[in-house]
Design a protein around this motif. Structure first.
Motif, short mmCIF file in Angstrom:
data_model
loop_
_atom_site.label_atom_id
_atom_site.label_comp_id
_atom_site.label_asym_id
_atom_site.label_seq_id
_atom_site.Cartn_x
_atom_site.Cartn_y
_atom_site.Cartn_z
N GLU A 66 36.01 40.67 42.81
CA GLU A 66 37.02 41.71 42.73
C GLU A 66 37.61 41.72 41.32
N GLN A 68 40.99 43.32 38.81
CA GLN A 68 42.32 43.92 38.74
C GLN A 68 42.39 44.79 37.49
N PRO A 82 49.28 47.42 38.88
CA PRO A 82 47.89 46.99 38.88
C PRO A 82 47.14 47.47 40.12
N THR A 84 43.59 46.85 42.46
CA THR A 84 42.52 45.90 42.75
C THR A 84 41.28 46.64 43.23
N PHE A 115 43.25 36.09 39.83
CA PHE A 115 42.58 36.71 38.70
C PHE A 115 42.80 35.88 37.44
#
Length: 211
Positions: A66, A68, A82, A84, A115
């Protein structure tokens, strides 16, 4: 103690031994493991850019599942919340301001862990907004003029009708050699040094009818 110079996306085991005067009991120790985050992404590419939207894609990092995304409006110094992105390496950014500089930063991450602290960034400039206040004037049996209000940041305009595109740096365009009583749909696209937006402004104009 801090550890530096480690490899990304790698599992490390740390063992701590107790001792006295440089003598350690190697049979007695505490251990802990930790995995470093994936490396930063690379090669952020922008496409399908318009006055209020743009598509971003990037090269994924090994071990990341994943990402961000942090978008900053560099003209006024504000950042959006932010976003995701899970299981993919592309995202469409919408709701942007026309003719505005932005910086997109992408952070690699692992689901459920977090992250990385350092992301990869790239900048872009949105297209000018579409022209406004289109008008038809000066109609004759064989011609008319289309004019409009220019867009902030626009340096050139593509004026399209019947499959023919005319380009002008001004805010008007003449159509000649037409037949009487003909209606034409004219679309005006605003552009800058990087190209034109995909959304234009439309008007229909009509030449005069013969008596």
């Amino acid at each position: 103690i801090s550890f530096s110079g480690l490899l990304p996306n790698t599992l490390y085991v740390v063992q701590v031994f107790a001792g006295l005067d440089s003598e350690y009991d190697t049979a007695q120790f505490e251990s802990a493991s930790a995995e470093t985050f994936p490396a930063p992404t690379s090669s952020i590419v922008f496409a399908d850019d318009d006055s209020t939207s743009i598509s971003a894609s990037w090269t994924g990092a090994a071990g990341a599942n994943e990402y961000q995304l942090l978008l900053t409006d560099t003209d006024n110094g504000t950042s959006s919340a932010p976003v995701t992105v899970s299981g993919g390496t592309s995202y469409s950014l919408t709701g942007l301001r026309s003719h505005t500089h932005y910086t997109l930063t992408v952070f690699s991450g692992v689901n459920g862990i977090g992250f990385e602290a350092v992301g990869n960034s790239a900048s872009f400039l949105t297209r000018p907004a579409p022209a406004t206040s289109l008008q038809c004037s000066g109609a004759t049996f064989s011609s008319f003029v289309v004019s409009w209000t220019g867009s902030i940041g626009a340096a050139v305009y593509n004026v399209t009708s019947s499959g023919v595109t005319r380009q002008t740096i001004g805010t008007s365009c003449s159509f000649d050699g037409l037949t009487p009583a003909v209606a034409l749909t004219v679309v005006v696209y605003a552009g800058d040094s990087d190209g034109f937006g995909s959304v234009g402004s439309t008007i229909s104009c009509l030449t005069l009818t013969l008596p």
